[in-house]
Write an enzyme that holds these catalytic residues in place. Structure first.
Site, mmCIF file in Angstrom:
data_model
loop_
_atom_site.group_PDB
_atom_site.id
_atom_site.type_symbol
_atom_site.label_atom_id
_atom_site.label_comp_id
_atom_site.label_asym_id
_atom_site.label_seq_id
_atom_site.Cartn_x
_atom_site.Cartn_y
_atom_site.Cartn_z
ATOM 1 C CG HIS A 1 -0.145 -5.188 1.103
ATOM 2 N ND1 HIS A 1 0.816 -4.955 0.400
ATOM 3 C CD2 HIS A 1 -1.083 -3.852 0.911
ATOM 4 C CE1 HIS A 1 0.667 -3.557 -0.244
ATOM 5 N NE2 HIS A 1 -0.369 -3.264 0.045
HETATM 6 O O1 RIB Z 1 2.305 -2.346 3.863
HETATM 7 C C1 RIB Z 1 0.949 -2.937 3.891
HETATM 8 C C2 RIB Z 1 0.739 -3.368 5.523
HETATM 9 O O2 RIB Z 1 0.512 -2.142 6.177
HETATM 10 C C3 RIB Z 1 -0.432 -4.051 5.553
HETATM 11 O O3 RIB Z 1 -0.528 -5.014 6.548
HETATM 12 C C4 RIB Z 1 -1.718 -3.041 5.759
HETATM 13 O O4 RIB Z 1 -2.851 -3.661 6.425
HETATM 14 C C5 RIB Z 1 -0.862 -2.127 6.852
HETATM 15 O O5 RIB Z 1 -1.014 -2.527 7.857
#
Ligand code: RIB
Ligand code: CA
Length: 309
Positions: A238
Site C-alpha cells: 500500500h
Molecule cells: O490500509 C493500509 C494502511 O494501513 C497502510 O498504511 C498500512 O501500513 C497500514 O498503516
C-alpha cells in the site's frame, strides 16, 4: 529534473518500510524529514523502527516523534498484520541515534517554511500529526505543495467494510485534512490493492542476500501470507504507491473528485465518501483519486530499489 523534496509521515509498518526504502533509493525524491505516529504500532515503536530503517539505509534523515493516539478516539494498533514490533518480527540493530527534539507537527512546519511551498507531504499512516500541525500552524496549508497519501477508498474498506485503516484510525483528523484546501492525491485501496508483489518477486529479492533484502524478505512473510489468505496473488504494498506516484505518475491513472470523511455514523465511520461514481456531486474537487497502476512496472521499481540499497 530537480529532486522533489518530500516529508514522510508514517507508522512503520512493513509497507511503510518498503515506501521509505523506495523513497531513499529513487533519484526523483529527496527525503527532508520523517515523522512517526501511532498506527501499525505505538509511536515509540514506529519511531524506533524509522530510526532503525535509516541506519539500515545508511541515511541520517531527521526523525520526529508524533502523536501517541488519535485526536479524540482510542488507539488500536495493527499488530494483527504488522506484528508486535511493527516489522513482522524482523529484527534490526538498536538505533544509532535518537529522534529530534521537536514534535512531528513542529518539525513538519519548520521544513514547510524552509521549502516555501514546494514540500510534498507524503502520509502513510493515520493523519493525526497533520491535523495537529494544521491546527497549531494555520498557515501550513499555504506552505505545502501537496499531500500525497496512502489512505481511504472510493469503493471499499479493509478495517471495516466501508473504511480503510489509516482513515478509520482517526476520522476527525482525516476530515480536517480533506477540508484543509490543500491539494490531495489519494492513493486508496482501489490502486494499493493492485500494487502487489508476488511471492516469486519477493523471493527473488531475498536471493540478493544483502542486509536490506534479508530484512525485507523476513519482514513481509507474515503479511504476505495474510494477504494471500484473503485471495490475493501477493502482498499489497500500500504505502509504496504514493512514493512511486511522485516519481512516476505515468504508471498510474487517477480522477479528480470531491472527497470527505464520515465522522459521525456507526457503520460507515471513517469512510472516504467520494462523488466519483455519483450523479450528485459535492461541487468541489478537493482530491485526485488514484485508481490504477501498472503493476509489473511498480513491482520492478520497488524490487530494483530494495536490491540496490
Ligand atoms: O490500509 C493500509 C494502511 O494501513 C497502510 O498504511 C498500512 O501500513 C497500514 O498503516
Ligand atoms: Ca502505514
Amino acid at each position: 529534473m530537480a529532486k522533489l523534496p518530500i516529508w514522510i509521515d508514517c507508522d512503520p509498518g512493513v509497507d511503510d518500510a518498503a515506501a521509505l526504502l523506495l523513497a531513499h533509493w529513487q533519484e526523483e525524491t529527496e527525503i527532508v524529514g520523517i515523522s512517526t505516529v501511532s498506527g501499525n504500532a505505538y509511536v515509540d515503536q514506529t519511531t524506533e523502527n524509522a530510526l532503525k530503517l535509516c541506519d539500515l539505509m545508511g541515511a541520517s534523515y531527521p526523525v520526529y516523534r508524533g502523536a501517541e493516539k488519535p485526536l479524540f478516539r482510542e488507539y488500536h494498533d495493527g499488530a494483527e498484520f504488522h506484528g508486535k514490533n511493527g516489522f513482522g518480527g524482523a529484527e534490526l540493530p538498536e538505533p544509532s541515534r535518537a529522534a529530534e527534539r521537536l514534535p512531528a507537527w513542529d518539525g513538519l512546519y519548520e521544513a514547510a517554511k524552509r521549502y516555501e511551498g514546494s514540500l510534498e507531504l507524503v502520509t502513510l499512516g493515520p493523519l493525526t500529526n497533520i491535523a495537529i500541525a494544521l491546527g497549531k500552524h494555520p498557515d501550513l496549508k499555504e506552505k505545502l505543495h501537496r499531500i500525497v497519501m496512502m489512505g481511504g477508498s472510493a469503493t471499499r474498506g479493509n478495517r471495516t467494510p466501508s473504511a480503510e485503516y489509516n482513515i478509520y484510525a482517526d476520522p476527525e483528523a482525516a476530515q480536517a485534512v480533506f477540508r484543509s484546501g490543500i491539494q490531495i492525491v489519494m492513493c486508496g485501496l482501489e490502486v494499493t490493492e493492485q500494487a502487489q508483489l508476488t511471492p516469486e518477486e519477493i523471493d527473488a529479492v531475498g536471493e540478493k542476500d544483502t542486509p536490506v533484502t534479508r530484512f525485507f524478505h523476513t519482514a513481509v512473510q507474515d503479511i504476505l501470507k495474510k494477504d494471500m489468505e484473503r485471495g490475493r496473488v501477493g502482498w499489497c504494498v500500500h504505502d509504496a504507491c504514493p512514493i512511486a506516484y511522485l516519481a512516476h505518475p505515468e504508471l498510474f491513472s487517477a480522477k479528480e473528485a470531491g472527497v470527505f470523511v464520515e465522522t459521525q455514523a456507526e457503520l460507515t465511520l471513517g469512510k472516504t465518501v467520494t462523488d466519483l461514481y455519483s450523479d450528485k456531486k459535492f461541487g468541489i474537487k478537493n482530491a485526485l483519486v488514484v485508481l490504477e497502476v501498472n503493476r509489473p512496472a511498480f513491482a520492478q521499481l520497488l524490487t530494483t530499489a530494495v536490491t540496490h540499497i
